[in-house]
Enzyme design. Sequence first.
Site, PDB file in Angstrom:
ATOM      1  N   TYR A  25       0.783  -1.113   0.033  1.00 45.54           N
ATOM      2  CA  TYR A  25      -0.123   0.017  -0.081  1.00 45.54           C
ATOM      3  C   TYR A  25       0.838   1.394   0.090  1.00 45.54           C
ATOM      4  O   TYR A  25       2.250   1.110   0.180  1.00 45.54           O
ATOM      5  CB  TYR A  25      -0.827  -0.057   1.357  1.00 45.54           C
ATOM      6  CG  TYR A  25      -0.397   0.382   2.478  1.00 45.54           C
ATOM      7  CD1 TYR A  25       0.472  -0.492   3.036  1.00 45.54           C
ATOM      8  CD2 TYR A  25      -0.512   1.405   3.209  1.00 45.54           C
ATOM      9  CE1 TYR A  25       1.160  -0.335   4.466  1.00 45.54           C
ATOM     10  CE2 TYR A  25      -0.117   1.796   4.256  1.00 45.54           C
ATOM     11  CZ  TYR A  25       0.972   1.039   5.004  1.00 45.54           C
ATOM     12  OH  TYR A  25       1.235   1.117   6.243  1.00 45.54           O
ATOM     13  N   ARG A  49       8.428   4.215  -4.448  1.00 47.91           N
ATOM     14  CA  ARG A  49       8.437   3.141  -3.509  1.00 47.91           C
ATOM     15  C   ARG A  49       7.389   1.995  -3.682  1.00 47.91           C
ATOM     16  O   ARG A  49       7.699   0.781  -3.593  1.00 47.91           O
ATOM     17  CB  ARG A  49       8.031   3.726  -2.031  1.00 47.91           C
ATOM     18  CG  ARG A  49       8.411   2.734  -0.912  1.00 47.91           C
ATOM     19  CD  ARG A  49       8.084   3.474   0.299  1.00 47.91           C
ATOM     20  NE  ARG A  49       6.797   4.047   0.600  1.00 47.91           N
ATOM     21  CZ  ARG A  49       6.874   4.885   1.499  1.00 47.91           C
ATOM     22  NH1 ARG A  49       7.695   5.063   2.502  1.00 47.91           N
ATOM     23  NH2 ARG A  49       5.586   5.467   1.770  1.00 47.91           N
ATOM     24  N   LYS A  96       6.511  -2.147   1.932  1.00 44.12           N
ATOM     25  CA  LYS A  96       5.328  -1.304   2.621  1.00 44.12           C
ATOM     26  C   LYS A  96       4.048  -2.219   2.286  1.00 44.12           C
ATOM     27  O   LYS A  96       3.194  -1.985   1.700  1.00 44.12           O
ATOM     28  CB  LYS A  96       5.027  -0.020   1.981  1.00 44.12           C
ATOM     29  CG  LYS A  96       4.210   0.865   2.702  1.00 44.12           C
ATOM     30  CD  LYS A  96       4.169   2.213   2.602  1.00 44.12           C
ATOM     31  CE  LYS A  96       3.012   3.223   3.116  1.00 44.12           C
ATOM     32  NZ  LYS A  96       3.368   3.177   4.520  1.00 44.12           N
ATOM     33  N   GLU A 128      12.137   2.288  14.371  1.00 45.00           N
ATOM     34  CA  GLU A 128      11.301   3.466  13.757  1.00 45.00           C
ATOM     35  C   GLU A 128       9.828   3.418  14.773  1.00 45.00           C
ATOM     36  O   GLU A 128       9.777   2.711  15.469  1.00 45.00           O
ATOM     37  CB  GLU A 128      10.922   3.262  12.194  1.00 45.00           C
ATOM     38  CG  GLU A 128      10.182   1.855  12.012  1.00 45.00           C
ATOM     39  CD  GLU A 128      10.230   1.495  10.580  1.00 45.00           C
ATOM     40  OE1 GLU A 128       9.820   2.733   9.985  1.00 45.00           O
ATOM     41  OE2 GLU A 128       9.830   0.652  10.307  1.00 45.00           O
TER      42      GLU A 128
HETATM   43  N1  PDD Z   1       2.797   5.116   7.407  1.00 44.81           N
HETATM   44  N2  PDD Z   1       7.466   3.816   8.891  1.00 44.81           N
HETATM   45  C1  PDD Z   1       6.397   2.873   8.995  1.00 44.81           C
HETATM   46  C2  PDD Z   1       6.474   1.831   9.481  1.00 44.81           C
HETATM   47  C3  PDD Z   1       5.245   3.570   8.266  1.00 44.81           C
HETATM   48  O1  PDD Z   1       4.172   2.508   8.235  1.00 44.81           O
HETATM   49  C4  PDD Z   1       5.427   4.646   7.595  1.00 44.81           C
HETATM   50  C5  PDD Z   1       4.235   5.361   6.882  1.00 44.81           C
HETATM   51  C6  PDD Z   1       6.617   5.492   7.889  1.00 44.81           C
HETATM   52  C7  PDD Z   1       6.687   6.641   7.261  1.00 44.81           C
HETATM   53  O2  PDD Z   1       6.682   6.863   5.602  1.00 44.81           O
HETATM   54  P1  PDD Z   1       6.060   7.947   4.532  1.00 44.81           P
HETATM   55  O3  PDD Z   1       7.127   9.170   5.375  1.00 44.81           O
HETATM   56  O4  PDD Z   1       6.491   7.595   3.329  1.00 44.81           O
HETATM   57  O5  PDD Z   1       4.594   8.086   5.135  1.00 44.81           O
HETATM   58  C8  PDD Z   1       7.585   4.985   8.177  1.00 44.81           C
HETATM   59  C9  PDD Z   1       1.629   5.311   6.645  1.00 44.81           C
HETATM   60  C10 PDD Z   1       1.509   6.876   6.756  1.00 44.81           C
HETATM   61  C11 PDD Z   1       0.492   4.742   7.159  1.00 44.81           C
HETATM   62  O6  PDD Z   1       0.796   3.550   7.404  1.00 44.81           O
HETATM   63  O7  PDD Z   1      -0.412   5.413   7.458  1.00 44.81           O
END
Ligand code: PDD
Length: 287
Positions: free
Chosen positions: A33, A52, A151, A183
């Site tokens: 996703y 990505r 992801k 993270e």
């Molecule tokens: N989450 N790390 C994890 C485990 C994440 O699920 C996310 C993003 C990030 C940050 O990635 P980005 O900057 O590309 O959003 C880091 C999204 C926002 C979600 O699951 O809603």
Amino acid sequence: MSRIVYVNAEFVPEAEARVSVFDRGFLMADGVYEVTSVLGGKLIDFAGHVARLERSLKELDMAMPMSAEALLAVHRELVARNEVIDGSVYLQITRGSSGDRDFVFPDPGVTPQTVVMFTQSKLGMAETPLARTGIRVISIDDIRWHRRDIKTVQLLYPSMGKMMAKAAGCDDAWLVEDGMVTEGTSNNAYIVRGNTIITRQLGNDILHGITRAAVLRFAREAQMTVEERPFTIAEAQAADEAFITSASMFVMPVVEIDGAKVGTGKPGALTARLREIYLDESRKAAI
Ligand code: PDD
């Protein structure tokens, strides 16, 4: 308001959207996703999210369902049809349904992927009061699988982590593996010492945040120093500032970690500046 969502090449009212009970996303979390933010009706960092997505799919032997241009057109159409000003577009691609449950991947020539997209409206989300107070986090063990750079939709543990944080009266959790922070449950984690931003280096242990890439670029341009290395919870608690980044939170201050105040216990100046730069630059580049 009932949304118009996108399911396998069709725009339909959300109540009419259908996905098979045999879909591998549902049965096996066999899907990936992306979440792309919308500010002022425009998409933030769309190119990064598509790049990505392509990488996540490739790592799982899946193909892009359509070109980047076609994906952009669907995103824009959903934003327009649902009159989204601020919010996000959620995109999910699964390996589809072979019409039965089977661990073996179906033949992609026979079983089409399932492609779903929908919007979430959150008017004024960039002006959230949370950015002025900051969030409080707890630390928990990182027991996720070892391909966190992909992801995938396997979000059970991150979901449980948010519930653990909630039960502790906090907002979110930072994940710790071998004594080091990886993270946040759904965001990347940072600490600040003086003019230096410290965040874990890219690898299979963390998601390669699109917001992370932009924020580190802006930080370097603003003459801040960036150190990409792991850090401990103790180092974070003793830092001057801490923050997280994600597509939905942008740059969000962290003011407390496991009950210990970070710095003054108020959002830090460097974090506030980075949030402002990130939002300004992202709005300018939005498409
Ligand atoms: N989450 N790390 C994890 C485990 C994440 O699920 C996310 C993003 C990030 C940050 O990635 P980005 O900057 O590309 O959003 C880091 C999204 C926002 C979600 O699951 O809603």
